[in-house]
Design an enzyme around this catalytic site. Structure first.
Site, short mmCIF file in Angstrom:
data_model
loop_
_atom_site.label_atom_id
_atom_site.label_comp_id
_atom_site.label_asym_id
_atom_site.label_seq_id
_atom_site.Cartn_x
_atom_site.Cartn_y
_atom_site.Cartn_z
N GLY A 111 0.42 -4.65 0.73
CA GLY A 111 -0.87 -4.97 -0.29
C GLY A 111 -0.65 -5.59 -1.13
N GLU B 41 -0.43 -9.52 -0.49
CA GLU B 41 -2.62 -9.52 -0.14
C GLU B 41 -2.48 -9.52 -1.85
OE1 GLU B 41 -2.33 -6.48 2.60
OE2 GLU B 41 -3.32 -7.10 3.56
N GLU C 9 4.33 -4.51 7.25
CA GLU C 9 3.34 -4.40 8.04
C GLU C 9 3.85 -3.97 9.60
OE1 GLU C 9 2.42 -6.13 6.08
OE2 GLU C 9 1.25 -5.80 5.27
N ALA D 245 0.88 -1.09 -0.04
CA ALA D 245 -0.09 -0.04 -0.26
C ALA D 245 0.74 1.29 0.04
CB ALA D 245 -1.40 0.27 0.89
#
Ligand code: COA
Length: 260
Positions: free
Chosen positions: A111, A114, A134, A66
């Protein structure tokens, strides 16, 4: 339609969606999440598309996570909305009803990992690297990482990766069951294209049904999953493709599936 952060390609019945922010290692900002949501919705609706390949532009990264520069300024409420937007996108990919193949040549972090995990199959270059870093940012995965990694590789791997924030090799990801195949970098496109073509030639209604059974089965009891499979199996007998597939076998010819 034109996208600012994506490149869309077509090869027969294979749609390629490439996250295209290579100078930011294809990091997922809100705009990119919105564009991906739209691009996958279009792929779902287009009957000519039978398989989607998801990729990242450049050599270095599939997606490096992200967008940290965007997240840095978020309030908790904005973060909640960002997480929901990412999760909805990733669930929509998982529930697309057509096989989605991730082509992973470099970093698939946060992300990006993911995003790879919500795809149905993952082909990685030997140079690919995976991780949920993260925790190194004082954060936790927010696009489904704690849940999909748990389901894909088990509690032990999910806790190890999320708690350590460590980056692992493609080979280690393969050993943990996170990726389907690891190939030499120069063989990546050939392998992805061959698999995508194979999936594109398969009976689309059967493919959709298999995706549904396996995804539902991961969330239900064995008895419920078996009953779901029986109903889905029976439904195939109402399709032209089932008649074509079984007849082609008996007539010793190659089947042509129409998705009807
Ligand atoms: N969000 C926003 N920008 C990112 C990013 C991310 N997740 N990952 C990389 N970038 C940007 C960098 O800020 C840099 O931009 P700049 O040139 O404007 O400074 C550019 O992409 C190149 O990255 P850089 O860090 O210089 O490359 P590197 O080869 O030195 O390191 C990584 C590669 C992947 C190890 C490193 O970029 C990294 O750790 N990224 C963050 C990974 C992460 O924590 N992801 C989870 C986020 S929740």
């Amino acid at each position: 339609m034109a996208y600012r952060n994506l490149e869309i390609g077509h090869r027969g019945a294979v749609r390629t969606i490439t996250v295209n922010r290579p100078d930011k290692l294809n990091a997922l900002n809100r705009e990119t999440l919105n564009e991906l949501t739209l691009a996958f919705a279009q792929a779902a609706q287009d009957d000519a598309v039978r398989v989607v390949v998801l990729a990242g532009a450049g050599d270095k990264a599939f997606v490096a996570g992200a967008d940290i520069s965007q997240m840095n300024g978020y309030t908790a409420i904005e973060a909640q909305s960002f997480s929901r937007t990412g999760q909805r996108l990733m669930s929509s990919i998982e529930r697309l009803g057509k096989p989605v193949l991730a082509r992973i040549q470099g970093f698939a972090l946060g992300g990006g990992m993911e995003l790879a995990m919500c795809c149905h199959l993952r082909i990685a270059s030997e140079k690919a690297r995976f991780g949920q870093p993260e925790i190194n940012l004082g954060l936790i995965p927010g696009f489904g990482g704690t849940q999909r990694l748990l389901r894909l590789a088990g509690r032990s791997a999910a806790l190890e990766l999320c708690l350590s924030g460590a980056t692992i090799t493609a080979q280690r990801a393969y050993e943990l069951g996170i990726v389907n195949r690891v190939v030499a970098p120069e063989a990546l496109d050939e392998t992805v294209n061959a698999l995508a073509d194979q999936l594109a030639a398969a009976a689309p209604l059967a493919a959709a049904s298999i995706l549904d059974c396996v995804l539902q089965g991961g969330e239900t009891s064995l008895d419920q999953g078996l009953e779901f499979e029986t109903q889905a199996f029976a439904l195939m007998f109402a399709t032209e493709d089932m008649k074509e597939g079984t007849s082609a076998f008996l007539e010793k010819r190659k089947a042509t599936f129409k998705g009807s």
